[in-house]
Scaffold this motif. Structure first.
Motif, PDB file in Angstrom:
ATOM      1  N   GLU A 144      32.457  49.040  23.551  1.00 53.31           N
ATOM      2  CA  GLU A 144      32.462  50.380  24.126  1.00 53.31           C
ATOM      3  C   GLU A 144      32.230  51.398  23.010  1.00 53.31           C
ATOM      4  O   GLU A 144      32.750  51.249  21.904  1.00 53.31           O
ATOM      5  CB  GLU A 144      33.809  50.667  24.781  1.00 53.31           C
ATOM      6  CG  GLU A 144      34.147  49.754  25.926  1.00 53.31           C
ATOM      7  CD  GLU A 144      35.546  50.019  26.462  1.00 53.31           C
ATOM      8  OE1 GLU A 144      35.916  51.200  26.612  1.00 53.31           O
ATOM      9  OE2 GLU A 144      36.274  49.035  26.714  1.00 53.31           O
ATOM     10  N   ALA A 150      31.432  53.036  28.038  1.00 54.87           N
ATOM     11  CA  ALA A 150      30.214  52.301  28.382  1.00 54.87           C
ATOM     12  C   ALA A 150      29.719  51.474  27.196  1.00 54.87           C
ATOM     13  O   ALA A 150      30.170  51.629  26.064  1.00 54.87           O
ATOM     14  CB  ALA A 150      29.141  53.276  28.850  1.00 54.87           C
ATOM     15  N   GLU A 168      27.888  51.180  36.101  1.00 58.91           N
ATOM     16  CA  GLU A 168      28.589  50.388  35.095  1.00 58.91           C
ATOM     17  C   GLU A 168      28.974  49.005  35.601  1.00 58.91           C
ATOM     18  O   GLU A 168      29.623  48.264  34.893  1.00 58.91           O
ATOM     19  CB  GLU A 168      29.827  51.139  34.607  1.00 58.91           C
ATOM     20  CG  GLU A 168      29.523  52.230  33.597  1.00 58.91           C
ATOM     21  CD  GLU A 168      28.763  51.689  32.390  1.00 58.91           C
ATOM     22  OE1 GLU A 168      29.171  50.679  31.823  1.00 58.91           O
ATOM     23  OE2 GLU A 168      27.739  52.276  32.039  1.00 58.91           O
TER      24      GLU A 168
END
Lengths: 375, 60
Positions: free
Chosen positions: A109, A186, B38
């Motif tokens: 991430e 993300a 996502e």
């Protein structure tokens, strides 16, 4: 190394905060945790095989004829590392199409990479270390892909039939000075172990200095193919990625700590009638056919609402209520926050709205409910 | 996306539904219904429905 150089190196390590805990950005680098499975066969027939065995390590590529088995393997010849990933080639592929490739990767991430300074004037080098061996001598490729800015760097490594620790330092990448990793949950950076690639990925020049990603520069033209023979095996463990130019000793974490870190991305509740009650939890019947069940996570997961729920064969679950035992005909699930989810169990009939009910396993066991929030 | 066998909407209540993907491994992959940039399984589903003949079946 001279005394002066040694002192300079110590100073550099201290400056880069490489002394102390939490140096390793990689989760499950010692391959201790395999919540999903310890073995998966027939891999290589899909471009994205997901996370077949060891947590956080994904298998991906562009499929060709080659196939392999992936296992979490016991290690007996590398002190300090009882587990590794093993890839075992089961179908060779000696006619490599241009678009083929195969790699194992772990993803990060962006919010966990801010300390690298990558993409800014304060960028620091990144050092990756790992232990690997194979069934024979091979040249493979280690690479980093900056997903946010499509930047790539890679380096070859030469494995033999004995464990070696490989250390690769990627120079700091300032890029344009104003392109840091996104500070969010993300996918921002991928650490990849390339084991096979066709000419689309080998016709350029591999470099360990970051540059804009170009497919032709992905793999070294002199590197080997894992799929060259069914006798081929590849073993990997002790993967560490840290900020700075010095590889420090592998940061061993407790199993519980590593498991909790993995559970941000995958939570598995496994029920087995032979070792427990086979009980998933208690909920409330919403109508005559549906039980709604609150499902708390053990740690806050990466995604608040977008996780995937993975259920085994639906008839492996049943609802126990005042009306009796009813085999499920459908299952569903949705996350309501990073901390909790709702599971829906559907039966043919027999439930009473407002009644309590338990979700338990049916005849087979073990049975899983998995919540997948992986990158 | 080679792992997807079929897909079907799953009605949670009168207003909400999600999508249940049946994998070739026989498991059910339950994903939210909507733009889930996502969620990697949802992304695969979007590629799967682009192939002729692949549709998400209505809920029961």
């Amino acid at each position: 190394m001279s005394k002066a150089a040694e002192l300079a190196k110590i100073g550099e390590v201290a400056t880069n905060s490489q002394i102390g805990g939490r140096r390793n950005i990689v989760i499950n680098g010692a391959m201790q945790v395999a919540q999903k499975a310890t073995s998966a066969t027939g891999l290589g027939n899909d471009n994205d095989e997901g996370y077949p065995t060891v947590d956080r390590f994904k298998v991906q590529g562009n499929a060709g004829a080659g196939r392999f088995t992936m296992t979490q393997e016991a290690v007996t010849d590398l002190p300090g590392f009882p587990e590794c990933i093993k890839l075992d080639c089961t179908t060779a592929d000696t006619s490599i199409a241009a678009a083929e490739r195969l790699f194992i990767q772990t993803k990060f991430e962006g919010q966990d990479l801010q300390g690298t300074g990558t993409g800014t004037a304060d960028a620091k080098s990144i050092t990756v270390s790992f232990y690997a061996k194979a069934s024979a001598s091979f040249k493979f490729v280690l690479a980093l892909l900056n997903v946010d800015n499509d930047r790539y760097a890679g380096s070859t490594f030469d494995v033999t039939s004995s464990w070696q620790r490989f250390i690769v330092t990627f120079p700091a990448d300032t890029d344009d000075g104003s392109s840091p990793f996104d500070n969010d949950n993300a996918d921002s950076l991928n650490l990849r172990f390339f084991l096979h690639a066709g000419s689309n990925y080998t016709s350029g020049t591999l470099s360990n200095t970051f540059a804009n990603a170009v497919a032709a520069n992905t793999y070294d033209s002199d590197a080997d193919s894992f799929y060259s023979n069914t006798a081929n095996n590849f073993f990997l463990t002790g993967v560490q990625m840290e900020v700075g130019s010095q590889a420090t000793n592998f940061e061993h974490r407790s199993f519980g700590e590593e498991l909790a870190l993995c559970q941000r991305y995958l939570y598995v509740q496994r029920e087995d009638a032979s070792t427990g009650d086979g009980f998933f939890g208690t909920g409330q019947c919403n109508n005559t056919t549906s039980l709604h069940l609150g499902f708390p996570h053990s740690v806050p997961m990466r995604l608040a609402h977008g996780s995937t729920f993975v259920f085994d064969t639906v008839t492996d679950y049943r609802v126990q209520s005042a009306g009796g035992l009813d085999i499920c005909s459908a299952m569903g699930g949705v996350s309501s926050s990073p901390n909790t989810s709702l599971v829906f169990a559907t039966v043919g009939s027999g439930l009473v709205a407002g009644d309590g009910g338990n979700l338990i396993i049916a005849a087979n066991s073990p049975v899983d409910i998995k919540i997948d929030s992986e990158l | 996306m080679n792992w997807i066998e079929s897909a079907k909407y799953f009605q949670i209540d009168s207003e909400r539904k999600l999508i249940n993907i049946t994998g070739k491994d026989g498991k059910t992959y339950s994903v939210p219904n909507g733009t889930q940039t996502e969620n990697r399984h949802y992304k695969d589903l979007q590629e799967w429905v682009k192939i002729d003949g692949n549709t998400i079946a209505d809920a029961d």
